[in-house]
Enzyme design. Structure first.
Site, PDB file in Angstrom:
ATOM      1  N   LYS A 275      -5.985  -0.988  -2.798  1.00  0.00           N
ATOM      2  CA  LYS A 275      -7.087  -0.633  -1.890  1.00  0.00           C
ATOM      3  C   LYS A 275      -7.956  -1.855  -1.629  1.00  0.00           C
ATOM      4  CE  LYS A 275      -6.653   3.925  -1.298  1.00  0.00           C
ATOM      5  NZ  LYS A 275      -6.864   4.752  -0.114  1.00  0.00           N
TER       6      LYS A 275
ATOM      7  N   TYR B 158       0.875  -1.186   0.000  1.00  0.00           N
ATOM      8  CA  TYR B 158       0.000   0.000   0.000  1.00  0.00           C
ATOM      9  C   TYR B 158       0.908   1.230   0.000  1.00  0.00           C
ATOM     10  CZ  TYR B 158      -3.999   2.818   1.670  1.00  0.00           C
ATOM     11  OH  TYR B 158      -4.973   3.774   1.816  1.00  0.00           O
TER      12      TYR B 158
END
Ligand SMILES: NC(=O)c1ccc[n+]([C@@H]2O[C@H](COP(=O)([O-])OP(=O)(O)OC[C@H]3O[C@@H](n4cnc5c(N)ncnc54)[C@H](O)[C@@H]3O)[C@@H](O)[C@H]2O)c1
Ligand SMILES: O=C(O)C[C@H](O)C(=O)O
Ligand SMILES: [Mn+2]
Length: 631
Positions: free
Chosen positions: A228, A141
């Protein structure tokens, strides 16, 4: 994630572990019962529910567990000649994979390794991530994802997710249908019957115009959708097979991509106006028809479109993460910070640097907080903000140059006429002038302007306020407005600091460490989505968001120890999500937005499980569930 309405197994119907005998794999399918009996399923039971498959031999290696196939499974599914002899537990496999990952010399290669692992063995990928969440979040991420998005076309190995391209739009429905069929072919979609119209819970979509702080990334934006999406699974246990990550390829205005011969997207300048609106609308309409139960998460759209689309689709279950998710996490951190500083929300003078999607989303959410918690009118609440963008402080005379979302926060020009200015000849009023004149208590950075909070600026702020609240929230790390260590140093360690990207703890003069809260929307959006999915909420309302904010703020370690982090650790996101999702579900029921009868009855106390137990039992875990052979 599984469909709450389709869970139908009771404890009694679940077989013992598949490894106990080969016969256990072949026992008839469990009896499915519908209705409230399903509420009794527990978080442990769910992992014993078999995955049904009609695959055999090497084809099953595509439902992979590699050395993790049990002895019995190898016999029954004809796998023995395809695998080395020894059976390895998931734990052992995870250790091997992690050791391989450590040998990758850079963040981008580590990211690529994780992406390959996800392709090869989804359960193992999530197990490795879960076991080393703190360390690996920064690879998968933020900030690692930024590099992977930017290098997409040169790093490409295989496609992941759903690519909806403007020039192919006539066949959009068929393209989405093909993904739905694919999902329905995936064995591990539901815990019981897989109803074709019920297979997708969540669509994560970007048009890639404003990826993190690195701008237009064209088709590479798919990697922000897949990252995500992975956080939804890691953070809130949403079944990864039931999430559709999408990039809407609308062209790109990024000239570097344009001139790259390896660029894989549609090489045209971005479509705008009517063409764009119709393209997006076609996508949303198709999603609503084909995946009627799915919520839609909008990510990293350019500001003008982000706000317009949020407004346009406000009556369907969707949210914009950069506006609403970011606003929610920032307000949660702020509520914790004011508790530590012993002040109240209404006392704050808030300067926001970078008046884009995130900055205005934060202003809107704090404004809602001021209205709901402090009883301020909309106008009174808006007066607590000073927003600074590229052309300086937003003032009314900027007129048409102001974007719609900025209008409520523009300051009267008379107010700034008397400002002492660094450089009175400059047309705009700049951040340092604003800080000198406003004497803010809160300074938030969403500007993508690296190190914009200079020593002079931070010291100036620190002169007028005992506990300056400083949130440099721009991502990735390189764009952060101030290094937390500097912010603390320049304020004699009085500042309360939280950042968007991860930073290491700062060593204080007394030898203790200050933990810098990662104020990233990842702390709240997975649970917001989970709550909306479980309750099958008609929309995702402001009150649901606010319920999530309170649940998150209540988990702040700083409430018990003023020296502790303002927000709980992102590494604990899965536990955090249970509380936050429960708050979101309760609010959805209270608002009359929830449509799922199971959750409504649980919230109303008419069932024999708590909401938290029910949520945990519906979270997907990284385990090998037993396999069941079907013809
Ligand atoms: N921490 C989080 O959870 C979180 C969430 C969303 C966005 N962000 C970060 O916030 C930043 C902005 O994202 P966004 O989606 O709002 O983008 P955006 O493009 O909508 O907004 C950025 C704004 O900053 C302004 N700006 C750019 N350079 C500036 C400068 N030098 N001085 C003053 N203003 C300047 C732009 O004009 C624009 O209005 C990004 O770095 C993004 O990663 C963080
Ligand atoms: O992706 C993140 O790290 C948070 C946020 O959505 C952003 O755009 O920066
Ligand atoms: Mn984002």
């Amino acid at each position: 994630m599984l469909s709450s309405s389709s869970i139908a197994l009771t404890r009694a119907s679940i077989r013992p572990s598949a490894s106990s005998s080969s016969k256990s794999i072949l026992v008839p399918r469990p009896q499915h019962k519908r209705g409230l009996a399903s509420q009794r399923i527990t978080a442990e039971d769910k992992n014993l529910i078999p995955i049904r498959t009609n695959l055999r031999g090497s084809a099953l290696l595509n439902t992979p567990r590699g050395a993790g196939f049990t002895r019995e499974e190898r016999q029954i599914f004809g796998l023995e000649g395809f695998l080395p002899y020894d059976v390895h537990s998931l734990e052992k496999q995870a250790l091997r994979a992690y050791n391989q990952l450590l040998k990758q010399p850079s963040v981008i290669l580590k990211h690529a390794f994780l992406a390959s692992l996800r392709d090869q063995n989804q359960v193992l990928f999530y197990k490795v991530m879960q076991d080393h969440l703190k360390e690996l979040l920064g690879v998968l991420y933020t900030p690692g994802a930024a590099e992977a998005v930017a290098g997409y076309s040169s790093l490409f190995r295989r496609p992941v997710g759903c690519y909806i391209s403007f020039p192919n739009q006539d066949a959009m429905r068929a393209q989405l249908q093909a993904h739905l069929s694919d999902v329905n072919r995936t064995a591990d979609v539901a815990f019981d019957e897989n109803k074709p119209d019920d297979a997708i819970d969540l669509v994560v979509v970007t048009d890639a115009e404003a990826i993190l702080g690195i701008g237009d990334q064209g088709v590479g934006g798919i990697t922000i959708s897949t990252s995500k999406a992975a956080l939804y699974t890691l953070g809130a246990g949403i079944n990864p097979n039931r999430i559709l990550p999408v990039v809407l390829d609308c062209g790109t205005d990024n000239h570097a991509l344009f001139s790259d011969p390896l660029y894989m997207g549609w090489k045209r300048t971005r479509i705008r106006g009517k063409n764009y609106d119709e393209f997006v609308d076609k996508f949303i309409t198709n999603c609503r028809e084909l995946f009627p139960n799915a919520i839609i998460h909008f990510e990293d759209f350019g500001m003008a479109n982000a706000y317009r689309l949020m407004e346009k689709y406000k009556d369907i279950p969707q949210f914009n993460d950069d506006i609403q998710g970011t606003g929610a996490v920032a307000l949660a951190a702020l509520l914790a910070a004011i508790k530590v500083s012993g002040t109240s929300l209404a006392d704050q003078r808030i300067v926001i640097y970078g008046a884009g999607s995130a900055g205005m989303g934060i202003a809107d959410q704090i404004k809602d907080g001021l209205m709901i918690l402090e009883g301020l009118s909309k106008e009174e609440a808006a007066r607590r903000f000073w927003c600074v963008d590229r052309n300086g402080l937003l003032v009314e005379s900027m007129g048409n140059a102001l974007r719609h979302a900025q209008l409520p926060y523009a300051r009267p020009d008379e107010e700034v006429e008397h400002y002492n200015r660094e450089d009175p000849d400059k047309r705009g009023v700049w951040l340092l002038d604003v800080v000198k004149n406003v004497k803010p208590t809160v300074l938030i950075g969403t500007s993508t302007h690296t190190r914009a909070f200079t020593e002079e600026l931070v010291k100036e702020m620190g002169k007028h306020v005992e506990r300056p609240i400083i949130f440099p929230m721009s991502n990735p790390t390189a764009l952060c407005e101030v290094d937390p260590e500097d912010a603390l140093k320049w304020t004699e360690e009085r500042a309360l600091v939280a950042t968007g990207s991860p930073f290491p703890p700062v060593q204080l003069a007394n030898g203790k460490h200050y933990t810098v809260a990662q104020t990233n929307n990842a702390l709240i959006y997975p649970a917001l989505g989970l709550g909306a999915i479980l309750s099958r909420s008609r929309t995702i309302s402001n009150s649901m968001l606010m319920a999530g904010v309170h649940a998150l703020a209540n988990l702040s370690p700083a409430l018990h120890n003023p020296e502790a982090s303002l927000l709980p650790d992102l590494a604990d996101v899965r536990d955090i999500s249970v509380d936050v999702a429960a708050a979101v579900v309760r609010q959805a029921v209270e608002d009359g937005n929830a449509t799922d009868q199971n959750t409504i009855r649980i919230v109303q106390g008419k069932a024999d499980v708590t909401l938290e137990e029910y949520i945990k039992a519906r979270m997907w875990d990284a385990v090998y569930r037993p396999l069941e052979l079907v013809d």
